[in-house]
Design a protein around this motif. Sequence first.
Motif, PDB file in Angstrom:
ATOM      1  N   ALA A  98       0.649  -1.242  -0.013  1.00 55.61           N
ATOM      2  CA  ALA A  98      -0.025  -0.001   0.012  1.00 55.61           C
ATOM      3  C   ALA A  98       0.752   1.199  -0.019  1.00 55.61           C
ATOM      4  CB  ALA A  98      -0.931  -0.101   1.181  1.00 55.61           C
ATOM      5  N   GLY A  99       0.432   2.196  -0.872  1.00 54.38           N
ATOM      6  CA  GLY A  99       1.127   3.282  -1.042  1.00 54.38           C
ATOM      7  C   GLY A  99       0.733   4.536   0.059  1.00 54.38           C
ATOM      8  N   VAL A 100       1.077   5.712  -0.323  1.00 55.31           N
ATOM      9  CA  VAL A 100       0.234   6.975   0.370  1.00 55.31           C
ATOM     10  C   VAL A 100      -1.107   6.965  -0.041  1.00 55.31           C
ATOM     11  CG1 VAL A 100       0.352   9.443   0.397  1.00 55.31           C
ATOM     12  CG2 VAL A 100       2.449   8.272   0.321  1.00 55.31           C
ATOM     13  N   LEU A 101      -1.642   6.516  -0.955  1.00 55.88           N
ATOM     14  CA  LEU A 101      -3.067   6.673  -1.508  1.00 55.88           C
ATOM     15  C   LEU A 101      -3.782   5.189  -1.238  1.00 55.88           C
ATOM     16  CD1 LEU A 101      -2.518   8.404  -4.953  1.00 55.88           C
ATOM     17  CD2 LEU A 101      -3.291   9.520  -2.887  1.00 55.88           C
ATOM     18  N   GLY A 102      -2.846   4.183  -0.713  1.00 54.66           N
ATOM     19  CA  GLY A 102      -3.754   3.197  -0.137  1.00 54.66           C
ATOM     20  C   GLY A 102      -3.233   1.947  -0.883  1.00 54.66           C
ATOM     21  N   PRO A 103      -3.802   0.982  -1.197  1.00 56.82           N
ATOM     22  CA  PRO A 103      -3.475  -0.327  -1.722  1.00 56.82           C
ATOM     23  C   PRO A 103      -3.795  -0.014  -3.311  1.00 56.82           C
ATOM     24  CG  PRO A 103      -5.766  -0.811  -0.805  1.00 56.82           C
ATOM     25  CD  PRO A 103      -5.314   0.717  -0.543  1.00 56.82           C
ATOM     26  N   LEU A 104      -3.605  -1.203  -4.342  1.00 52.53           N
ATOM     27  CA  LEU A 104      -3.998  -1.166  -5.676  1.00 52.53           C
ATOM     28  C   LEU A 104      -5.206  -0.379  -5.938  1.00 52.53           C
ATOM     29  CD1 LEU A 104      -2.605  -4.405  -6.895  1.00 52.53           C
ATOM     30  CD2 LEU A 104      -1.569  -2.198  -7.390  1.00 52.53           C
ATOM     31  N   ASP A 105      -5.108   0.350  -7.004  1.00 50.33           N
ATOM     32  CA  ASP A 105      -6.807   0.822  -7.429  1.00 50.33           C
ATOM     33  C   ASP A 105      -6.727   0.080  -8.652  1.00 50.33           C
ATOM     34  OD1 ASP A 105      -8.698   2.471  -8.275  1.00 50.33           O
ATOM     35  OD2 ASP A 105      -7.578   3.993  -9.476  1.00 50.33           O
ATOM     36  N   ILE A 106      -7.976  -0.757  -8.610  1.00 49.52           N
ATOM     37  CA  ILE A 106      -8.291  -1.938  -9.643  1.00 49.52           C
ATOM     38  C   ILE A 106      -9.818  -1.495 -10.064  1.00 49.52           C
ATOM     39  CG2 ILE A 106      -8.882  -4.294  -9.955  1.00 49.52           C
ATOM     40  CD1 ILE A 106      -6.890  -4.871  -7.651  1.00 49.52           C
ATOM     41  N   THR A 107      -9.827  -1.527 -11.334  1.00 46.81           N
ATOM     42  CA  THR A 107     -11.023  -1.381 -11.834  1.00 46.81           C
ATOM     43  C   THR A 107     -11.324  -2.453 -12.964  1.00 46.81           C
ATOM     44  OG1 THR A 107     -10.163   0.228 -13.697  1.00 46.81           O
ATOM     45  CG2 THR A 107     -11.124   1.050 -11.699  1.00 46.81           C
ATOM     46  N   TYR A 108     -12.485  -2.810 -13.432  1.00 49.63           N
ATOM     47  CA  TYR A 108     -12.670  -4.179 -14.361  1.00 49.63           C
ATOM     48  C   TYR A 108     -13.943  -3.961 -14.692  1.00 49.63           C
ATOM     49  CZ  TYR A 108     -15.097  -6.549 -10.690  1.00 49.63           C
ATOM     50  OH  TYR A 108     -16.155  -6.806  -9.511  1.00 49.63           O
ATOM     51  N   GLY A 109     -14.409  -4.843 -15.787  1.00 50.57           N
ATOM     52  CA  GLY A 109     -15.500  -4.624 -16.334  1.00 50.57           C
ATOM     53  C   GLY A 109     -15.731  -4.685 -17.861  1.00 50.57           C
ATOM     54  N   SER A 110     -16.784  -4.333 -18.509  1.00 50.66           N
ATOM     55  CA  SER A 110     -16.768  -4.094 -20.130  1.00 50.66           C
ATOM     56  C   SER A 110     -16.977  -2.641 -20.482  1.00 50.66           C
ATOM     57  CB  SER A 110     -18.204  -4.712 -20.505  1.00 50.66           C
ATOM     58  OG  SER A 110     -19.471  -4.329 -20.259  1.00 50.66           O
ATOM     59  N   ASP A 111     -17.099  -2.349 -21.669  1.00 44.80           N
ATOM     60  CA  ASP A 111     -17.408  -0.977 -22.305  1.00 44.80           C
ATOM     61  C   ASP A 111     -18.818  -0.416 -21.408  1.00 44.80           C
ATOM     62  OD1 ASP A 111     -18.897  -3.300 -23.627  1.00 44.80           O
ATOM     63  OD2 ASP A 111     -19.275  -1.682 -25.426  1.00 44.80           O
TER      64      ASP A 111
END
Length: 184
Positions: A98-111
Amino acid sequence: MIVGLGCLGMVVLLVLLGALGAVVGSDSKTSAGKVEPSAPATKADRATTAEETSDAPKAEGAKTEEAEDDRKKDTKKGAEKDAKKDVVTFKVWGTAPAGVLGPLDITYGSDSDTRKGTWKDGKFTATLPLDSDALYFTVMAQLQGEGDINCSVTVEGHTEKAHASGGYNICHAQANAGLLGGWD
């Protein structure tokens, strides 16, 4: 003339010896054109023959059982593949403190459907139902200062993978709908 009889005598003697040798050296199973019966089989010969005949049905039965097991496994694998074709799988894995902004920033999905993912214990996995109208399916994970991650998206057995390392780099994997069907 004595020499002539001597040579003729030698020829006659050789012919007789040859005939005698042929008779004495002939196969012991034949005598005067008749075939003698062969010796009876030993216990070992009979045991081998019995084993060979008794194992034949067992081997065929074992092969049948193995073939049935193979068919069941193939059916199960086919059902698993069909089930996987109905969903899209998104994954992120690796090391990402985790960095200053927290853990990984994850997004997923479709169009047409974007979601937020949660990084837990060095991995993320999610599935969504397959939308046949989607133009693409994607997963993105941004590092928060350091780390080394991989990501993938799997649609109908087709997998796209990516990698990111260090800084605020982004791992981005995307599967696109092909013009003639399938996924690129």
